[in-house]
Scaffold this motif. Structure first.
Motif, PDB file in Angstrom:
ATOM      1  N   MET A 116      22.221  19.499  12.192  1.00  0.00           N
ATOM      2  CA  MET A 116      23.375  18.744  12.667  1.00  0.00           C
ATOM      3  C   MET A 116      23.716  19.103  14.106  1.00  0.00           C
ATOM      4  N   PHE A 117      23.681  20.385  14.404  1.00  0.00           N
ATOM      5  CA  PHE A 117      23.938  20.786  15.786  1.00  0.00           C
ATOM      6  C   PHE A 117      22.895  20.182  16.710  1.00  0.00           C
ATOM      7  N   GLY A 118      21.638  20.283  16.269  1.00  0.00           N
ATOM      8  CA  GLY A 118      20.549  19.761  17.093  1.00  0.00           C
ATOM      9  C   GLY A 118      20.710  18.278  17.333  1.00  0.00           C
ATOM     10  N   ALA A 119      21.093  17.544  16.303  1.00  0.00           N
ATOM     11  CA  ALA A 119      21.268  16.105  16.451  1.00  0.00           C
ATOM     12  C   ALA A 119      22.376  15.802  17.442  1.00  0.00           C
ATOM     13  N   VAL A 120      23.482  16.532  17.317  1.00  0.00           N
ATOM     14  CA  VAL A 120      24.611  16.293  18.227  1.00  0.00           C
ATOM     15  C   VAL A 120      24.214  16.611  19.658  1.00  0.00           C
ATOM     16  N   PHE A 121      23.595  17.761  19.860  1.00  0.00           N
ATOM     17  CA  PHE A 121      23.155  18.123  21.211  1.00  0.00           C
ATOM     18  C   PHE A 121      22.182  17.096  21.760  1.00  0.00           C
ATOM     19  N   ALA A 124      23.993  14.006  22.657  1.00  0.00           N
ATOM     20  CA  ALA A 124      24.833  14.247  23.825  1.00  0.00           C
ATOM     21  C   ALA A 124      23.981  14.231  25.088  1.00  0.00           C
ATOM     22  N   LEU A 125      22.868  14.953  25.028  1.00  0.00           N
ATOM     23  CA  LEU A 125      21.962  14.971  26.181  1.00  0.00           C
ATOM     24  C   LEU A 125      21.475  13.561  26.492  1.00  0.00           C
ATOM     25  N   PHE A 126      21.182  12.823  25.432  1.00  0.00           N
ATOM     26  CA  PHE A 126      20.711  11.450  25.611  1.00  0.00           C
ATOM     27  C   PHE A 126      21.733  10.639  26.391  1.00  0.00           C
ATOM     28  N   LEU A 127      22.991  10.713  25.966  1.00  0.00           N
ATOM     29  CA  LEU A 127      24.025   9.923  26.628  1.00  0.00           C
ATOM     30  C   LEU A 127      24.228  10.367  28.073  1.00  0.00           C
ATOM     31  N   ILE A 128      24.182  11.685  28.276  1.00  0.00           N
ATOM     32  CA  ILE A 128      24.380  12.201  29.631  1.00  0.00           C
ATOM     33  C   ILE A 128      23.271  11.708  30.549  1.00  0.00           C
ATOM     34  N   PRO A 305      13.200  25.525  14.412  1.00  0.00           N
ATOM     35  CA  PRO A 305      12.443  24.282  14.275  1.00  0.00           C
ATOM     36  C   PRO A 305      13.284  23.097  13.828  1.00  0.00           C
ATOM     37  N   GLU A 306      14.224  23.329  12.937  1.00  0.00           N
ATOM     38  CA  GLU A 306      15.013  22.201  12.443  1.00  0.00           C
ATOM     39  C   GLU A 306      15.920  21.640  13.521  1.00  0.00           C
ATOM     40  N   THR A 307      16.498  22.526  14.321  1.00  0.00           N
ATOM     41  CA  THR A 307      17.317  22.062  15.440  1.00  0.00           C
ATOM     42  C   THR A 307      16.463  21.249  16.398  1.00  0.00           C
ATOM     43  N   ALA A 308      15.294  21.796  16.703  1.00  0.00           N
ATOM     44  CA  ALA A 308      14.428  21.124  17.667  1.00  0.00           C
ATOM     45  C   ALA A 308      14.037  19.747  17.183  1.00  0.00           C
ATOM     46  N   ASN A 309      13.624  19.635  15.935  1.00  0.00           N
ATOM     47  CA  ASN A 309      13.112  18.325  15.559  1.00  0.00           C
ATOM     48  C   ASN A 309      14.214  17.301  15.329  1.00  0.00           C
ATOM     49  N   ASP A 310      15.468  17.734  15.248  1.00  0.00           N
ATOM     50  CA  ASP A 310      16.536  16.736  15.228  1.00  0.00           C
ATOM     51  C   ASP A 310      16.937  16.336  16.633  1.00  0.00           C
ATOM     52  N   ALA A 311      16.896  17.308  17.544  1.00  0.00           N
ATOM     53  CA  ALA A 311      17.194  16.966  18.937  1.00  0.00           C
ATOM     54  C   ALA A 311      16.118  16.038  19.481  1.00  0.00           C
ATOM     55  N   ASP A 312      14.918  16.208  18.942  1.00  0.00           N
ATOM     56  CA  ASP A 312      13.785  15.377  19.338  1.00  0.00           C
ATOM     57  C   ASP A 312      14.086  13.899  19.145  1.00  0.00           C
TER      58      ASP A 312
END
Lengths: 503, 186, 369
Positions: A116-121, A124-128, A305-312
């Motif tokens: 969840m954190f990874g997805a939000v980050f 957020a990065l995407f929008l920025i 890994p889970e954070t990374a692949n959601d931020a991906d």
């Protein structure tokens, strides 16, 4: 932007959208739990289902399926050592180890919160970064891909361990396996020995499932047959989901770094979420205060890994929306879903109405929270699996895994391949070859070779050293390799100076 | 080595058999690598470059590993220390030193059968899995899955009723998810 | 010894009995009907065996189309989910369902691999009873046939009809400075151009040979990455279906130079994007070359499918294209309907084969080692 997001949120909250979201979440979770078939495949299967819906609903539904499948995949990765999707492979290592130690709930919690954190980050990065989307995507070229892949190899070096020669052999064999398939120079099949099956190479998912699940199920059946999967110390406090949250919060640095890694991996079309997960894993180990724990139940090995692949997924939206060029199966299906509903994804999308973009963002995040919530609430029930007898659980899991592998491509030979790789995985475990090294090499091999040839053809040899991004990565790689030994030498010399002769 | 009495043959033979496993596995890996290298030789220069650059060292490493394991097999009396010989002195080695303790731990952690009973179960499971795979490939999963599941549950000593229940439950789950939901043909 | 044999004997006998019963049951469905089509012969033999994955019943042969279809029909998409073929298949499937008699389902399956050959090969080898079909493109099949990359005689497939036809477009980066194909031909005098591909196809090889432009292949993972590399400026030129490059041309990232095939009529999606761009036929003076190279999406079934079955399927496809709802869906998705019946579809396959035959040496050189 905030109004845009708020507007999209209210859109998605107006009935009957929540219904579609919930449906998508449930379906996504179920699909994610099933090994083999992944979010992308399920999304494609469900596209006709969305024909009757309005574009916003249809997209939201599909995104919900795709988003929750990742979270579902964590469950099987952690509980029974079967990666639900290739990006979950890195999670399997420490996740399953934690399960064996009876800390399944904590692992699940950590993975969910990390996601969840990874997805939000990521979002957020995407929008920025959105206004710069085009330039950012165009900034990466072949030499950069090559350097990224090489950096990935450096990660391997830190995971190899003492038996360096065996680690190198495992990496070598992994690379060779990845070379089977299409020749990056001519585009024709290579090492396929005339078969159609090997034309595109050795498929990753069956190999992955076999490699990781094979020996674990074997061990589960034969060694722990009459016992349960989890070995709990009766005196230790019962692991809970909330422990996962605390662990994730404690590992905040890992979360942030992994999010960046995942985001950039998504941004660059050639880099898959799987690679991101492994790089994040390696980086977390390097940054950790107790690296020896990695591989034996380090919770950061689950979070990273889970954070990374959601931020991906957040990063992956950039090339998809900016150029209509998908960075993976989920994105490809999303794209066709968008087009089918009359939303022309492509360069014009970002210049025109951003409403649909906001809908996408909210539709990507919302289901993750819902899915995460479901897992957190109900997940402890799932850990009851770990209390089943090994010799009953193992056959059940094996059957489901093999069917899942088959369901992926409807190719019976995939099932046999999974069995072959089960033997390979078993052999590697038993004789000291690192499976992790092997799998990373397998994922990286074709990228390294193709980007190498592509660079030579377009930039020439100088290409490797004249581009800023590639140079930075090269420097980082060299520093990571040479850094620790040099630091050690410096420290030793200081010791000698300070403490006189060591002898 | 003296000729052992018949009652002593088994454990020592087992010991030797077990040390064949590494050799067998090494040869499996080596065969694969060699096949790739040999077929790479027949390709165009561009296509064969990277496979050879990676493949030849890999083959060499595996040959060395096989030789080492054969040596260990022939002389099992020899104390197989964790670091059988010097690791290559590259940057890796330093990092390797740092985590070699973990590796040793890992070698012990690898929960693979050592006992007689466990080894038999291992063989059973392996054969079962292969049989299941082959049966499913030749016929269909609808047939292979329940048969296989039921058979092995009985083999490990569960009561037929329980086995039937579990098999039925799993079958229902599979049907619901794969067939109804995902329309996967079997 | 005797005891075990005696115990085994009844089991063996029972098995034999069961086996003969099964054989008899299957044989009785043939009921002595004789037909001249090879279809019947192959289906009789295959009826007692089950082909894993496709047909789930051992129904007898359908030589008189008695009640066809009696079971679900499978539509194989030889590509991964999310692509053009996949979208077409999933869009038309529900309508085929409606217009096929007996209320059977049409199930879409993905069988990707070998650039689209795996799925088609599977359908090629399936029972010619009309229960398995694939969506594919003649160019891919013919290329493989001529170059000999596989052993399958794709020209023997039964064509059920064409769904659409769309041209390919030769494009360059907008900031390359090239405005017409003549500019490119001039630039090529300095040396081969870098062509970004997601894998080499006949359209690349043949059209550039006809244009007299030497090129080097820079292989990419997929069309998306290939197009990105053009926009980045790392490669010079490429050829892709109109639907793939449309967005990029509109956005001003790419310049179309030549249309391979027939441009869409005015008002149809994509028409304005390539307005004024010459066709390959015009530039090279070779009639019909474009039409052999452009992208036809056709539905095929196994060789020897009985003609009455083909008629039924043909009719269902035709009816789908007459369905206003279906056409609206297509329009929204920016897809152009281009229906042609089974006979025309068959002709298209044959024309492609004869047109590309003369390039056999060139194709073989590029596509085999």
């Amino acid at each position: 932007m905030i109004d845009g997001l708020a507007g999209a949120f209210t859109d998605l909250m107006t009935w009957p959208s929540p219904l579609y979201l919930m449906l998508g979440v449930v379906l996504g979770l179920v699909v994610g739990i099933l090994p083999g078939i992944g979010g992308g495949g399920a999304m494609a299967l469900l596209i006709p289902f969305t024909f009757g819906m309005s574009p916003a609903h249809g997209i939201a539904f599909l995104m919900a399926v795709g988003a929750s499948s990742g979270i579902g995949g964590q469950i099987t990765s952690i509980l029974v050592s079967i990666p639900g999707d290739p990006p979950n492979a890195a999670t399997v290592i420490d996740g399953y180890a934690m399960t064996k130690q009876g800390k399944a709930a904590e692992a699940l919690g950590a993975a969910t919160w990390g996601s969840m954190f990874g997805a939000v980050f990521g979002m957020a990065l995407f929008l920025i970064v959105l206004p710069l989307a085009r330039n950012l995507v165009l900034a990466f070229s072949y030499p950069d891909f090559f350097m990224i892949a090489v950096a990935g190899l450096v990660v391997i070096s830190s995971l190899t361990g003492g038996k360096v020669h065996k680690g190198l052999a495992a990496a070598g064999v992994g690379l060779l396996v990845s070379f089977v398939g299409l020749d990056p120079v001519s585009g024709n099949p290579r090492f396929a020995f005339g078969t159609l099956y090997l034309w595109d190479g050795i498929p990753l998912v069956p190999a992955l499932v076999g490699l990781f699940a094979g020996s674990e199920m074997l061990a589960l059946f034969s060694v722990r047959g009459s016992q349960s999967l989890a070995e709990t110390d009766p005196d230790a406090p019962v692991s809970r989901m909330i422990d996962g949250l605390y662990s994730t919060l404690r590992a905040w640095k890992t979360v942030i770094v992994s999010s960046f890694i995942g985001f950039f991996a998504g941004l660059v079309p050639g880099i898959s979420g799987t690679l991101a997960a492994f790089v994040a894993y390696g980086q977390a180990k390097r940054m950790s205060k107790n690296p020896d724990q990695f591989g034996h139940g380090a919770v950061e090995g689950v979070i990273a890994p889970e954070t990374a692949n959601d931020a991906d997924k957040g990063g992956g939206l950039l090339p998809t929306l900016a150029f209509g060029i998908p960075g993976g199966v989920i994105m490809a299906v999303l794209l066709s879903g968008l087009i089918l509903h009359g939303v022309p994804a492509g360069p014009n999308l970002l210049r025109g109405d951003l409403h649909i973009v906001y809908v996408l963002v909210v539709a990507a995040l919302l289901p993750r929270f819902v899915a995460g919530g479901i897992v957190l609430a109900v997940g402890t029930r799932a850990t009851v699996l770990t209390r089943m007898r090994g010799d009953v659980l193992a056959p059940i899991i094996t059957v489901i895994a093999l069917i899942g592998v088959y369901a992926l491509r409807n190719e019976p030979i995939d099932v046999l391949l999974a069995l072959v790789f089960s033997y390979v995985g078993y052999g590697m475990e038993a004789h000291g070859f690192s499976r992790l090294t092997f799998i990373i090499a397998m994922v990286l091999g074709s990228l390294i070779e193709s980007s190498y040839h592509q660079t030579l053809q377009t930039f020439g040899l100088r290409g490797f050293v004249t581009r800023p991004i590639a140079l930075i990565l090269l420097f980082v790689t060299v520093a990571t390799l040479a850094g620790p030994p040099i630091l050690k030498r410096i420290r030793r010399r200081r010791l000698v100076e300070v403490g006189g002769d060591r002898k | 080595m003296s000729v052992p009495a018949s009652s002593e043959v088994d454990p020592q033979l087992q010991e030797r058999l077990r040390s064949v496993d590494p050799v067998v596995f090494d040869i499996v890996l080596l065969s694969f690598a060699s096949v790739i290298v040999f077929s790479a030789l027949g390709l165009r220069p561009g296509s064969r470059l990277v496979p050879l650059v990676i493949g030849i060292p890999t083959v060499i490493a595996l040959v060395a590993q096989t030789a080492l394991d054969i040596f260990r097999f022939r002389h099992p009396v020899q104390e197989a220390s964790v670091t059988g010989h010097d690791p290559l002195d590259l940057g890796f080695a330093r990092l390797g030193e740092v985590v070699s303790a973990a590796v040793r731990e890992e070698a012990e952690d690898t929960v693979l059968p050592t006992g007689e009973e466990a080894r038999r179960r291992q063989l059973l499971f392996a054969l079962w899995a292969v049989g299941l795979g082959v049966l499913a490939t030749l016929t269909t999963f609808y047939l292979a899955a329940p048969i296989g599941l039921f058979a092995i549950l009985l083999a490990v000593g569960r009561s037929p009723i329980k086995a039937l229940l579990v098999t039925g439950g799993v079958l229902a789950f599979l049907y619901l998810t794969f067939d109804l939901l995902l329309n996967v043909p079997f | 010894m005797h005891r075990t044999t005696a115990r085994k004997l009844p089991t063996v006998l029972i098995l034999l009995l069961v086996f003969t019963l099964v054989l008899a049951a299957c044989a009785s469905d043939d009921g002595g009907e004789t037909t001249t089509t090879t279809a019947a012969a192959t289906t009789t033999a295959a009826a007692t065996a089950t082909t894993a994955g496709e047909t789930t019943t051992t129904a007898g042969p359908v030589d008189d189309c008695d009640g066809y279809p009696t079971q679900d029909v499978v539509l194989v998409v030889p590509y991964n989910p999310g692509g053009g073929f996949d979208t077409w298949a999933r869009t038309i499937a529900p309508y085929l369902e409606t217009y096929l008699p007996n209320g059977v389902n049409v199930i879409v399956e993905n069988r990707a691999g070998a650039g689209g050959l795996v799925g088609v090969t599977e359908v090629f080898g399936s029972d010619p009873e009309g229960y398995t079909m694939a969506i594919t493109e003649p160019g891919v099949l013919v290329t493989s046939l001529i170059a000999g990359t596989t052993d399958t005689a794709f020209d023997e497939l039964t064509v059920l009809g064409q769904l659409t036809v769309a041209p390919e477009v030769i494009v360059v980066a907008a900031d390359s400075g090239w405005e017409t194909i003549e500019d490119v031909q001039a630039a090529a005098a300095d040396g081969p151009l870098l062509m970004a591909t997601g894998g080499v196809a006949a359209v690349n090889i043949v059209s550039f040979d006809a244009l007299g432009i030497p090129w080097t292949n820079v292989v990419h993972e997929g069309s998306g990455e290939a197009m990105l590399s053009i926009i980045r400026g790392d490669t010079d030129i490429t050829v892709f279906p109109l639907s793939s490059v449309e967005e990029n041309v509109t956005a001003g990232d790419m310049t179309p130079l030549v249309v391979v095939g027939t441009p869409p009529a005015a008002g149809q999606p994509g028409a304005d994007v390539i307005a004024g761009v010459p066709t390959l036929d015009e530039v090279t003076g070779i009639e019909g070359l474009g039409s052999a190279l452009e992208q036809h999406r056709i539905l095929v079934a196994a060789p020897g499918t009985p003609s009455c079955v083909v008629d039924i399927l043909d009719g269902a496809i035709e009816a789908s294209f007459g369905d206003a709802e279906f056409l609206t869906l297509l329009n929204e998705a920016g897809r152009i309907p281009g229906w042609a019946d089974a006979a025309s579809g068959q002709a298209i396959l044959e024309n492609t084969l004869s047109a590309l035959q003369q390039y056999a040496d060139l194709l073989r050189e590029q596509l085999t080692d």
